[in-house]
Design an enzyme around this catalytic site. Structure first.
Site, PDB file in Angstrom:
ATOM      1  N   LEU A  49      33.424   6.630  14.569  1.00 46.28           N
ATOM      2  CA  LEU A  49      34.573   7.535  14.635  1.00 46.28           C
ATOM      3  C   LEU A  49      34.599   8.348  15.920  1.00 46.28           C
ATOM      4  O   LEU A  49      33.562   8.708  16.467  1.00 46.28           O
ATOM      5  CB  LEU A  49      34.558   8.468  13.426  1.00 46.28           C
ATOM      6  CG  LEU A  49      34.590   7.768  12.065  1.00 46.28           C
ATOM      7  CD1 LEU A  49      34.624   8.813  10.935  1.00 46.28           C
ATOM      8  CD2 LEU A  49      35.780   6.827  11.941  1.00 46.28           C
ATOM      9  N   HIS A  85      40.318   9.187  15.379  1.00 47.21           N
ATOM     10  CA  HIS A  85      40.219   9.031  13.923  1.00 47.21           C
ATOM     11  C   HIS A  85      40.298  10.405  13.222  1.00 47.21           C
ATOM     12  O   HIS A  85      40.946  10.546  12.186  1.00 47.21           O
ATOM     13  CB  HIS A  85      38.872   8.401  13.544  1.00 47.21           C
ATOM     14  CG  HIS A  85      38.645   7.015  14.066  1.00 47.21           C
ATOM     15  ND1 HIS A  85      37.671   6.734  14.995  1.00 47.21           N
ATOM     16  CD2 HIS A  85      39.235   5.836  13.778  1.00 47.21           C
ATOM     17  CE1 HIS A  85      37.657   5.428  15.250  1.00 47.21           C
ATOM     18  NE2 HIS A  85      38.611   4.858  14.541  1.00 47.21           N
ATOM     19  N   GLN A  90      38.829  -9.817  10.151  1.00 50.79           N
ATOM     20  CA  GLN A  90      39.750  -9.551  11.259  1.00 50.79           C
ATOM     21  C   GLN A  90      39.121  -9.820  12.628  1.00 50.79           C
ATOM     22  O   GLN A  90      39.752  -9.575  13.651  1.00 50.79           O
ATOM     23  CB  GLN A  90      40.322  -8.138  11.173  1.00 50.79           C
ATOM     24  CG  GLN A  90      39.347  -7.019  11.472  1.00 50.79           C
ATOM     25  CD  GLN A  90      39.968  -5.662  11.199  1.00 50.79           C
ATOM     26  OE1 GLN A  90      40.207  -5.285  10.051  1.00 50.79           O
ATOM     27  NE2 GLN A  90      40.270  -4.922  12.261  1.00 50.79           N
ATOM     28  N   VAL A 110      45.755   9.225  20.561  1.00 47.45           N
ATOM     29  CA  VAL A 110      44.940  10.329  21.086  1.00 47.45           C
ATOM     30  C   VAL A 110      44.180   9.787  22.301  1.00 47.45           C
ATOM     31  O   VAL A 110      43.576   8.714  22.238  1.00 47.45           O
ATOM     32  CB  VAL A 110      43.960  10.849  20.009  1.00 47.45           C
ATOM     33  CG1 VAL A 110      43.113  11.986  20.569  1.00 47.45           C
ATOM     34  CG2 VAL A 110      44.735  11.299  18.770  1.00 47.45           C
TER      35      VAL A 110
HETATM   36  P1  AMP Z   1      39.715   1.452  13.882  1.00 49.43           P
HETATM   37  O1  AMP Z   1      38.518   2.136  13.324  1.00 49.43           O
HETATM   38  O2  AMP Z   1      39.642   1.217  15.346  1.00 49.43           O
HETATM   39  O3  AMP Z   1      40.115   0.253  13.082  1.00 49.43           O
HETATM   40  O4  AMP Z   1      40.909   2.471  13.727  1.00 49.43           O
HETATM   41  C1  AMP Z   1      41.180   3.113  12.515  1.00 49.43           C
HETATM   42  C2  AMP Z   1      42.480   3.857  12.656  1.00 49.43           C
HETATM   43  O5  AMP Z   1      42.381   4.792  13.720  1.00 49.43           O
HETATM   44  C3  AMP Z   1      43.665   2.929  12.988  1.00 49.43           C
HETATM   45  O6  AMP Z   1      44.814   3.386  12.292  1.00 49.43           O
HETATM   46  C4  AMP Z   1      43.810   3.129  14.476  1.00 49.43           C
HETATM   47  O7  AMP Z   1      45.123   2.889  14.950  1.00 49.43           O
HETATM   48  C5  AMP Z   1      43.468   4.596  14.601  1.00 49.43           C
HETATM   49  N1  AMP Z   1      43.072   4.932  15.972  1.00 49.43           N
HETATM   50  C6  AMP Z   1      42.099   4.353  16.715  1.00 49.43           C
HETATM   51  N2  AMP Z   1      42.076   4.895  17.945  1.00 49.43           N
HETATM   52  C7  AMP Z   1      43.078   5.816  17.993  1.00 49.43           C
HETATM   53  C8  AMP Z   1      43.576   6.693  18.990  1.00 49.43           C
HETATM   54  N3  AMP Z   1      43.056   6.751  20.206  1.00 49.43           N
HETATM   55  N4  AMP Z   1      44.623   7.491  18.672  1.00 49.43           N
HETATM   56  C9  AMP Z   1      45.185   7.456  17.443  1.00 49.43           C
HETATM   57  N5  AMP Z   1      44.751   6.651  16.446  1.00 49.43           N
HETATM   58  C10 AMP Z   1      43.722   5.833  16.728  1.00 49.43           C
END
Ligand code: AMP
Length: 294
Positions: free
Chosen positions: A37, A41, A65, A180
């Site tokens: 995280l 997140h 995935q 972000v």
């Molecule tokens: P992940 O753990 O990468 O699968 O991401 C989990 C969630 O966090 C997904 O909905 C991503 O789109 C979101 N997420 C990852 N990086 C960012 C970021 N920089 N800004 C906003 N949401 C993010």
């Protein structure tokens, strides 16, 4: 000091805890993640709190995935650190299930969202969005959230999940949260940890190029070629290897022809390798704030 979230290692325990929250009339917010995280997140968790009384987070590196040559094996995993970060933003529940439980022996079912999954990252990551759609459908079925928050950083994923929730009549509101970014403009990603400092410097070409395209659009440019060519050139110049840099319809995600003109809103989406790390980023022209870059 806020006590940490309750961590559930089994689906049954998590489901019971979610049921308990809803039984008293509480609204459940949900943020699915793969862990490792970062502030992006945590912002989703804070956003989920605005819609809900209790917030649940799943941490699951979903094998279906990842392609055979992708980073499933080396994807960073640190549950203890993740739980501590979630404590700081007041998450209530965490699901960290085993792959065996998420994919019971003999399972045969996949969820596929046609067309939306075939554009942009689709051809470069065969099966990826089917894996995402399947795991998110399972997680929705387990948690039963009122609202689920996803990042616009993964814009194609967000559009696919919005569509599957709509098409499968799932009683969940899907909310997209703005990307972000770090202070220098790079979109936060768990995969940024793979970048050397030299690569990280070059990766900044991505937000810079998106910003430049956003400024051109703001100045009135509507030609697809005029908007996208400088993005492609900037990525290559920085030594990045793009899978694609496309202007696409912001809802249906199909690519816009180079001779077309964009309307009031259009998606610029980029996927590029920086060394061996695949980075993605995007900007919805006419809708998103431009990235602040250094
Ligand atoms: P992940 O753990 O990468 O699968 O991401 C989990 C969630 O966090 C997904 O909905 C991503 O789109 C979101 N997420 C990852 N990086 C960012 C970021 N920089 N800004 C906003 N949401 C993010």
């Amino acid at each position: 000091m806020a006590s940490g979230p309750r961590v559930c290692r089994t689906i049954a325990e998590f489901r019971a805890a979610c049921d308990e929250g809803r039984a008293g009339g509480g609204r459940l917010g949900f943020v699915p993640t793969m862990g490792a995280l970062h502030t992006g997140h945590l912002e989703l968790v804070k956003a989920a709190r605005r819609y809900a009384d209790r917030v649940a987070v799943s941490i699951f590196v979903n094998p279906t995935q990842f392609g055979p040559n992708e980073d499933f094996g080396k994807y960073p995993r640190n549950l203890e650190r993740d739980v501590e970060l979630l404590r700081t933003v007041g998450a209530d529940l965490v699901l960290s299930p085993s792959a065996d439980e998420m994919y019971p022996a003999g399972e045969k079912t996949r969820v596929r969202v046609a067309e939306l999954s075939q554009h942009l990252c689709g051809p470069f990551r065969p099966g990826h969005f089917e894996g995402v759609a399947t795991v998110v459908t399972k997680l929705f079925a387990i948690a039963g959230p009122c609202t689920a928050v996803f990042g616009r950083k993964d814009y194609q994923q967000l559009k696919i999940i919005e569509r599957l929730a709509r098409d499968l009549l799932l009683p969940v509101r899907v909310v997209g949260h703005p990307t972000v970014r770090d202070a220098d403009g790079l979109a936060l990603s768990s995969r940024n940890a793979y970048l050397s400092s030299e690569e990280r410097g070059r990766a900044l070409a991505i937000p810079r190029a998106l910003r430049a395209a956003g400024l051109l659009f703001r100045a009135g440019e509507r030609g697809v070629r005029a908007l996208i060519d400088p993005v492609r050139a900037a990525l290559t110049e920085a030594g990045l290897a793009p899978d694609y840099a496309e202007l696409a319809d912001a809802d249906e995600l199909f690519p816009l022809g180079v001779d077309a003109q964009v309307g009031d809103r259009a998606l610029i989406a980029v996927a590029a390798f920086c060394g061996t790390t695949r980075l993605i980023d995007n900007l919805v022209l006419g809708e998103d704030a431009l990235p602040e870059v250094s």
